[in-house]
Structure formats: structure tokens, C-alpha cells
Scaffold this active site. Structure first.
Site, short mmCIF file in Angstrom:
data_model
loop_
_atom_site.label_atom_id
_atom_site.label_comp_id
_atom_site.label_asym_id
_atom_site.label_seq_id
_atom_site.Cartn_x
_atom_site.Cartn_y
_atom_site.Cartn_z
N ASP A 77 67.18 99.74 11.84
CA ASP A 77 68.41 98.55 12.07
C ASP A 77 68.09 97.06 12.92
OD1 ASP A 77 70.68 97.93 10.25
OD2 ASP A 77 71.56 97.79 12.66
N ASP B 28 72.92 101.19 14.79
CA ASP B 28 74.17 100.83 16.03
C ASP B 28 74.99 101.16 15.82
OD1 ASP B 28 75.86 97.72 15.25
OD2 ASP B 28 73.85 98.28 14.31
N ASP C 121 71.19 93.91 12.43
CA ASP C 121 72.20 93.39 13.29
C ASP C 121 73.14 94.35 13.99
OD1 ASP C 121 72.10 90.35 11.89
OD2 ASP C 121 71.16 92.15 10.54
#
Length: 227
Positions: free
Chosen positions: A8, A165, A10
Site C-alpha cells: 500500500d 496499514d 498512504d
């Protein structure tokens, strides 16, 4: 043993919330609305630009009819917004180490592809990735598993891992049946223990070792089963 490892963006590789807040608040100022706080911004991130703008709009009582115009303006301003964005410490070195170990790396983000590629270029990260799947690359976005599967398919065969995250990333990995490695300093809203994951880390220097451990465990598993 080499692996396909998809990341991922961001909240995982980069802390982009300050830039996202800056772009959003520029739009809100033009509309005569109060700015978003940084915690509000982080809470709205994760499901693509359209969802972010919809949440921003609802939080500041802007009409639903303004969605398309606000989204177009947001994406246009966001394409080169990276002056306030920071690479998480150690992330670049971890990518270097994983690539040097022979792993094939990809990116799967809900950020639109143009700003995603722009920020990768800004931090000299694009060279690490054999494929970049943005939130507008396919007809669907995470947590639908199709973008992650597309990224993995582009990297060829072999063991697969996904690094992210958030709740969206955990759900994506589960839907694609791919082991999930959770970066705990990102934008998740739940406790880390509440997200399904194969391993968790808060220091990027730990990731190459975690990957090696996962691959070694996978290599030995068939022997343990036969024994």
C-alpha cells in the site's frame, strides 16, 4: 526463495495526510467552510479519492450535488501535492534490501494513479516497483481483491505477501487470500490486534527479516506436514 510483495502507499510507505489536508482545506476555503483537522483527514483516508471527498463534503455540510465538481478539483490539485508528504523512516532502505534479495515488488493503492506515480517519482521510489495499481486503474478498488490480484499477477508466480496499514488493507488481503503484514504506525482506526495479520511491525528495518521468516516457514511447512 523470492516472493511477490505488494505494498500500500498512504500510511504505509508515506505519511501523506498533511498534503491531503492542505488540498482539502484549500477547497473548503473556496466554499466558505471550516478546514479539516489532521485527525479528521486521517479518518477519511483509505477508500479512494471519491470516498474521501464525500466524507469531507458531508463533514462540512456541502450538498451531494457538489460531489463531482469537488472531486475533480481535489484530484487536479492533488496530482502534484507532495511538499508536505514524508517517507516513513527506513521505508526506502527496506525496499532496497528486498529488491536486492531478489523479491519482486509492486504497489496497490486507492490513491489515483497519477498522484501515486507523482509521489513515487518525488521520493525516487518508482524504480522499485514492477507494477503500480492505482485506485482508478481498474473498475474496482480495495477492499475488492481484484486490484491486489492484478498487481500480483503482473509480478509473475511464487509466494505472495501484502504490506499495508489499515482496515481496508487487511480486508483486501483476506479477500485475496494473501498473508498480510501490518505496518502499525499508519492510518488504521482499530487496534492492531483487531486486524487479521500474519505479522506486524512498527520499524521498517524489521520488514526484510519478517519476509525472510515468513518464506522460511512456508518452505518448511510441507516437511512438517509429512513428518
Amino acid at each position: 526463495m523470492s516472493a511477490r510483495i505488494v505494498f500500500d502507499l498512504d500510511g504505509t510507505l508515506i505519511d501523506s495526510a498533511p498534503d491531503i489536508a492542505c488540498v482539502a482545506n484549500g477547497l473548503l476555503a473556496e466554499e466558505g467552510r471550516a478546514p479539516l483537522t489532521l485527525p479528521e483527514t486521517i479518518g477519511f483516508i483509505g477508500e479512494g479519492a471519491g470516498v474521501f471527498v464525500a466524507r469531507m463534503r458531508a463533514a462540512r455540510d456541502l450538498p451531494e450535488t457538489a460531489q463531482d465538481d469537488l472531486l475533480a478539483r481535489f484530484v487536479a490539485a492533488y496530482e502534484t501535492a507532495h511538499d508536505l508528504t514524508r517517507l516513513y523512516p527506513g521505508a526506502g532502505a527496506a525496499l532496497e534490501a528486498l529488491g536486492a534479495a531478489g523479491h519482486r515488488l509492486g504497489l496497490c493503492t486507492n490513491k489515483p494513479a497519477i498522484p501515486a506515480r507523482s509521489v513515487l517519482a518525488h521520493f525516487d521510489l518508482a524504480r522499485h516497483f514492477g507494477v503500480v495499481i492505482g485506485g482508478d486503474t481498474l473498475a474496482t478498488r480495495k477492499p475488492d481483491p481484484a486490484p491486489l490480484r492484478a498487481a500480483l499477477d503482473a509480478l509473475g508466480g511464487g509466494p505472495a505477501l501484502y504490506v499495508g496499514d489499515s482496515e481496508t488493507d487487511a480486508a483486501t488481503a483476506a479477500a485475496a487470500d494473501v498473508p498480510f503484514l501490518l505496518f502499525t504506525r499508519g492510518y488504521r482506526k482499530s487496534a492492531a490486534a483487531d486486524l487479521p495479520h500474519a505479522a506486524a511491525f512498527d520499524d521498517w528495518a524489521a520488514l526484510p527479516g519478517l519476509v525472510a521468516g515468513r518464506l522460511e516457514a512456508a518452505r518448511l511447512a510441507p516437511r512438517a506436514t509429512r513428518a
